[in-house]
Design a protein around this motif. Structure first.
Motif, PDB file in Angstrom:
ATOM      1  N   ALA A   1     136.453  30.411 114.494  1.00 56.38           N
ATOM      2  CA  ALA A   1     135.249  29.913 115.173  1.00 56.38           C
ATOM      3  C   ALA A   1     134.704  31.051 116.024  1.00 56.38           C
ATOM      4  O   ALA A   1     135.475  31.836 116.585  1.00 56.38           O
TER       5      ALA A   1
ATOM      6  N   HIS B   1     127.577  27.770 118.789  1.00 57.75           N
ATOM      7  CA  HIS B   1     128.950  28.259 118.727  1.00 57.75           C
ATOM      8  C   HIS B   1     129.870  27.435 119.631  1.00 57.75           C
ATOM      9  O   HIS B   1     131.088  27.433 119.430  1.00 57.75           O
TER      10      HIS B   1
ATOM     11  N   HIS C   1     131.373  24.989 117.371  1.00 57.11           N
ATOM     12  CA  HIS C   1     132.421  25.575 116.520  1.00 57.11           C
ATOM     13  C   HIS C   1     133.717  25.725 117.314  1.00 57.11           C
ATOM     14  O   HIS C   1     134.812  25.424 116.832  1.00 57.11           O
TER      15      HIS C   1
ATOM     16  N   HIS D   1     130.073  27.195 110.236  1.00 57.07           N
ATOM     17  CA  HIS D   1     128.899  27.303 111.109  1.00 57.07           C
ATOM     18  C   HIS D   1     128.055  26.053 110.907  1.00 57.07           C
ATOM     19  O   HIS D   1     127.981  25.534 109.794  1.00 57.07           O
TER      20      HIS D   1
ATOM     21  N   GLY E   1     133.802  18.643 112.308  1.00 57.90           N
ATOM     22  CA  GLY E   1     134.180  20.053 112.139  1.00 57.90           C
ATOM     23  C   GLY E   1     135.679  20.246 112.296  1.00 57.90           C
ATOM     24  O   GLY E   1     136.312  21.008 111.554  1.00 57.90           O
TER      25      GLY E   1
END
Ligand code: NI
Length: 398
Positions: A79, A107, A110, A165, A377
Motif C-alpha cells: 500500500a 492512499h 490503501h 489502488h 480492500g
C-alpha cells in the motif's frame, strides 16, 4: 477454501476498526517522504498485532513480516501512504486537519485497508502456509518510493506481490482485474533549443529559438499519430515551456526550454518515441539555424496485471467483489518497479458512486471515496495471500 469464510467474517468484524484507521489517516495526511507520523502510526499497529517490523533504515515507510503456521511461499502486499500538497474541498464526513495537504489520491484508504488486512491475517496466522510481507510504501507520488524499498532489498525472499489502488472509474463494489497493462510507463523529456537572441524588431539579425520551438512542438504531436497504430496507446505531452525572462515584448531570447512526459504501455514504443524526439528536435532546430536536444529519462515502466497471476487475482477479487475488466489509464504507478523484480499483480478497487459524490479524479481537491471500500480492500489483500500461496505452490509462476 475455509479461509474464504473466515476472511468474510473478519472483514465484517473489523469494519469499525478499518473506519478508524481510515479516519485517522485521512485527518493527518503527510506529503511524500515526510510520512513520519503515518510511519509511527503503522509501526505501532503492526507491533500490537505481533507482526515483526523489519528495519531497513528508512526514514519513512514500514515493512512488516507475519510468519504463518508453516513454511511456504512469501507473499508481499503493498500500500502507498503519502498524501498530496492539495487543499481538500470534498464532502467527506471528516476532512484533512493539515492546511494545504490532503489524501486526494486515496492512499489513506490503501493504508487503512492494508492495516486491516494485517489485523485479519494476524488472527489467521495458523492457516497461512507461508509468510506475508506488508509493505507500507512512502513517496509513491514522486515515483521514487518503490525504488527506495527495492534498493534496500525488501523483496528478498518474496515470491509474489500484490498491490491495490482505488479507481474513480470503476463502480463501487467492483474490482478492476486486468490481464495486461493497466497504468502507463512514465518517462520524462527535457528539451532545449539554442538560438541567437536579439531585438524583436530586428529578427533577421537573430536565430529565433521561439519559432523553432513552435515548429518542433507541432511536429512532436505527429510522432504518435503517424508512427503508432490507432489501436495502441501512447502519449507525448509537452507541458511546460520557458522562453525569455518574462512579459517582455521586444527581446528574442537565446534559448527555449521545454519539459514534457511520454506515456506508453510497451517499451518498444517508448524507444521509438525517444529516437523520433531526438531526431526531430535536432533537425527542426537545424532548419531554423538553431540547435536542439532532448534528454529522455526512463522513469517507471508500465504497471500491469501479470498474465500468469490473472486467474489467481480474479479468484481473489471474486471472493470480495465483482471483477471487471478496467480501461487502462495514462497515469503511472511505481508498483511497476516491484514487478521488475518479482511476479506481481495490480488491482483497481472501485470507488465510483454518483449518488455519494465519489466521482472526482485522482488529485482533484474534490476527490472523495466511501470508507466502506476499506474493508473490501482489506479482504482483497487477505484473499490475495491465500490465492497467491496456492499459485506459487501450483507452479504458476515458474
Ligand atoms: Ni495514487
Amino acid at each position: 477454501m475455509e479461509y474464504k469464510a473466515t476472511v468474510h467474517r473478519l472483514m465484517k468484524e473489523k469494519e469499525q476498526l478499518s473506519f478508524e484507521f481510515f479516519e485517522h489517516l485521512h485527518k493527518h495526511p503527510e506529503i511524500s517522504n515526510q510520512e513520519f507520523e503515518t510511519t509511527a502510526y503503522v509501526k505501532d499497529i503492526l507491533k500490537s498485532l505481533d507482526i515483526e517490523v523489519i528495519d531497513y533504515g528508512m526514514e519513512t515507510g514500514v515493512v512488516g513480516l507475519l510468519r504463518g503456521g508453516s513454511d511456504g511461499p512469501c507473499i508481499a502486499l503493498r500500500a502507498d501512504i503519502d498524501a498530496l500538497p492539495i487543499q481538500e474541498d470534498s464532502t467527506q464526513e471528516f476532512c484533512s486537519e493539515v492546511p494545504g495537504v490532503s489524501h486526494a489520491c486515496g492512499h489513506d484508504a490503501h493504508c487503512a485497508a492494508l492495516l486491516t488486512a494485517a489485523s485479519i491475517l494476524s488472527e489467521m496466522r495458523d492457516e497461512i502456509k507461508g509468510s506475508v510481507k506488508f509493505i507500507f510504501q512512502p513517496a509513491e507520488e514522486l515515483n521514487t518510493g518503490a525504488k527506495i524499498l527495492v534498493d534496500r532489498d525488501c523483496l528478498r525472499g518474496v515470491d509474489a506481490i500484490f498491490g491495490v489502488h482505488n479507481s474513480p472509474d470503476v463502480p463501487f463494489g467492483s474490482i478492476g482485474v486486468k490481464d495486461g497493462p493497466l497504468m502507463a510507463a512514465v518517462d520524462r523529456i527535457n528539451m532545449k533549443i539554442y538560438g541567437r537572441g536579439g531585438h524583436g524588431g530586428q529578427p533577421h539579425l537573430t536565430c529565433d529559438p521561439v519559432v523553432a520551438a513552435a515548429s518542433f512542438i507541432q511536429s512532436a504531436q505527429t510522432i504518435v499519430s503517424r508512427n503508432i497504430s490507432p489501436n495502441r496507446f501512447a502519449v507525448v505531452s509537452i507541458c511546460d515551456m520557458k522562453a525569455g525572462s518574462g512579459a517582455i515584448n521586444n527581446i528574442i531570447p537565446e534559448e527555449v526550454t521545454m519539459y514534457g512526459t511520454v506515456r506508453t504501455f510497451d517499451s518498444a514504443d517508448a524507444k521509438m518515441i525517444e529516437e523520433r524526439l531526438k531526431k526531430m528536435i535536432a533537425q527542426i532546430a537545424d532548419a531554423y539555424n538553431c540547435e536542439g536536444e532532448c534528454e529522455y529519462i526512463y522513469q517507471i515502466p508500465a504497471t500491469y496485471g501479470m498474465h500468469e497471476l490473472y486467474d489467481t487475482a480474479y479468484a481473489a477479487a471474486s471472493a470480495v467483489g465483482v471483477p471487471v475488466d478496467p480501461t487502462p489509464t495514462g497515469g503511472g504507478e511505481d508498483f511497476s518497479i516491484y514487478q521488475q523484480h518479482v511476479p506481481g499483480f495490480f488491482y483497481w478497487l472501485g470507488i465510483r458512486e454518483e449518488d455519494n459524490d465519489c466521482v472526482y479524479p485522482w488529485h482533484s481537491p474534490h476527490f472523495k471515496l466511501n470508507k466502506a471500500v476499506v474493508p473490501i480492500g482489506a479482504g482483497l489483500y487477505a484473499m490475495s495471500v491465500f490465492k497467491g500461496i496456492d499459485a506459487v505452490n501450483n507452479g504458476l509462476l515458474k
